[in-house]
Structures are given as C-alpha cells and as structure tokens.
Design a protein around this motif. Sequence first.
Motif, PDB file in Angstrom:
ATOM      1  N   UNK A 130      48.823  34.961 -39.261  1.00  0.00           N
ATOM      2  CA  UNK A 130      49.074  33.895 -38.282  1.00  0.00           C
ATOM      3  C   UNK A 130      48.931  34.423 -36.859  1.00  0.00           C
ATOM      4  N   UNK A 131      49.517  35.558 -36.582  1.00  0.00           N
ATOM      5  CA  UNK A 131      49.456  36.127 -35.230  1.00  0.00           C
ATOM      6  C   UNK A 131      48.026  36.474 -34.831  1.00  0.00           C
ATOM      7  N   UNK A 132      47.257  36.989 -35.777  1.00  0.00           N
ATOM      8  CA  UNK A 132      45.873  37.365 -35.487  1.00  0.00           C
ATOM      9  C   UNK A 132      44.991  36.160 -35.165  1.00  0.00           C
ATOM     10  N   UNK A 133      45.318  34.994 -35.715  1.00  0.00           N
ATOM     11  CA  UNK A 133      44.468  33.820 -35.546  1.00  0.00           C
ATOM     12  C   UNK A 133      45.003  32.783 -34.557  1.00  0.00           C
ATOM     13  N   UNK A 134      46.257  32.898 -34.179  1.00  0.00           N
ATOM     14  CA  UNK A 134      46.856  31.934 -33.252  1.00  0.00           C
ATOM     15  C   UNK A 134      46.418  32.240 -31.818  1.00  0.00           C
ATOM     16  N   UNK A 135      46.460  31.199 -31.001  1.00  0.00           N
ATOM     17  CA  UNK A 135      46.126  31.394 -29.585  1.00  0.00           C
ATOM     18  C   UNK A 135      47.398  31.237 -28.754  1.00  0.00           C
ATOM     19  N   UNK A 136      47.456  31.898 -27.599  1.00  0.00           N
ATOM     20  CA  UNK A 136      48.637  31.742 -26.738  1.00  0.00           C
ATOM     21  C   UNK A 136      48.881  30.273 -26.413  1.00  0.00           C
ATOM     22  N   UNK A 137      50.140  29.912 -26.347  1.00  0.00           N
ATOM     23  CA  UNK A 137      50.520  28.521 -26.122  1.00  0.00           C
ATOM     24  C   UNK A 137      49.859  27.938 -24.882  1.00  0.00           C
ATOM     25  N   UNK A 138      49.869  28.666 -23.772  1.00  0.00           N
ATOM     26  CA  UNK A 138      49.326  28.119 -22.533  1.00  0.00           C
ATOM     27  C   UNK A 138      47.817  27.889 -22.649  1.00  0.00           C
ATOM     28  N   UNK A 139      47.110  28.717 -23.400  1.00  0.00           N
ATOM     29  CA  UNK A 139      45.674  28.492 -23.629  1.00  0.00           C
ATOM     30  C   UNK A 139      45.475  27.236 -24.474  1.00  0.00           C
TER      31      UNK A 139
END
Length: 179
Positions: free
Chosen positions: A160-169
Amino acid sequence: MSSWALPGAELDELLRSFRHRAWRWECQGTYRQPAEAEPWRRWRAGEPDDLAWLRPWLDQVAAATRAGRRFARVRVFREPPTEYQRWQLDVSPANIAAGEDVRVLTAGRARALGLPNRDFWLFDEDRVALMHFENQQFAGTEIIAAPEEVNRYRTWRDVASDHAIPFMAYLHDLTQRSR
C-alpha cells in the motif's frame, strides 16, 4: 494469539505506547463515529469548523512526531469520493500539519493490488490491531501478535505504501480533474 478488546480500550493504549511507528490502513468509504457527528453535520451545512473536536488526536500526533515516533496511514478513496471522504479532504490537511504522513490509494487500485478490505493499525512491526465495525461504527479490535500473521499485514502495508500517493498530491489531482 489474538484477543478481542472493547472499542478503543486496547487500541488507545497501543496508540500511546508504540515505540517507533504506528501505521493505519483505512479502507471504509464512510465512518459514523459519534464524536464526528456534529462536525460532519456542520461541514454538510457549510458552517465553519475550528477542528476543536480533532485537537486531542492532532496533539497526540504532534507530540509523538516531536519525540521521533511516526504516524502514517493510507486511505482508500472511492471514485468519486463518498460524501464522508469529501469531508476528509477538508479535514486531513490538519493531520498532515500535525506530522502524520497521509497517503491515498483509489479503491480500484487497492483491489487490483490484493489489499484487504478491513481496517487495521500496525504497531512497531510486531502487533496488529484489526478493527471491527458495525453499521460503520467502530465496534472493537482484535489484537494479532503471531509473527506469521503480522508478517502478512507488514506486506500489505509495504504494498500500500509503495503504491499510494501523498494526500496533498491526490487532492491537487482531484481538484484539477473536477475543473
């Protein structure tokens, strides 16, 4: 070994006592927590929110991060986001300002990656608090400490961490698409 705990009791202790990292997988489209009912009502009515109801959490995150401990989460967002998730788009910048690393995966991407559809916290690589919900309200936790089971949750966290994008992006991209 796993055991059930009353809503919040053992989870609150784990959130206070973890040593290095607390990581949350958050995949429900809507949560109906009693403490959020009035702030959500105000948001829906277009009324201002000073986030006083969220202050205890924000203070806890800020104190932990100042002490070198990390809070992080990946939120699964529907496309389009649910009404609750649209509210979270307005609230989450306060979590980030307090020091929490918040990232987003779309529900379709989470399914394609084989990620679970149950919320959990992973503490210090060795304990999982599997969260149970009834009618979208938190009902309790199941604490998992067996190494082979915890390893499965660590793998899900890493994927999940590897594929998630930062919230603000994510927020920026969503804003651009809705224009």
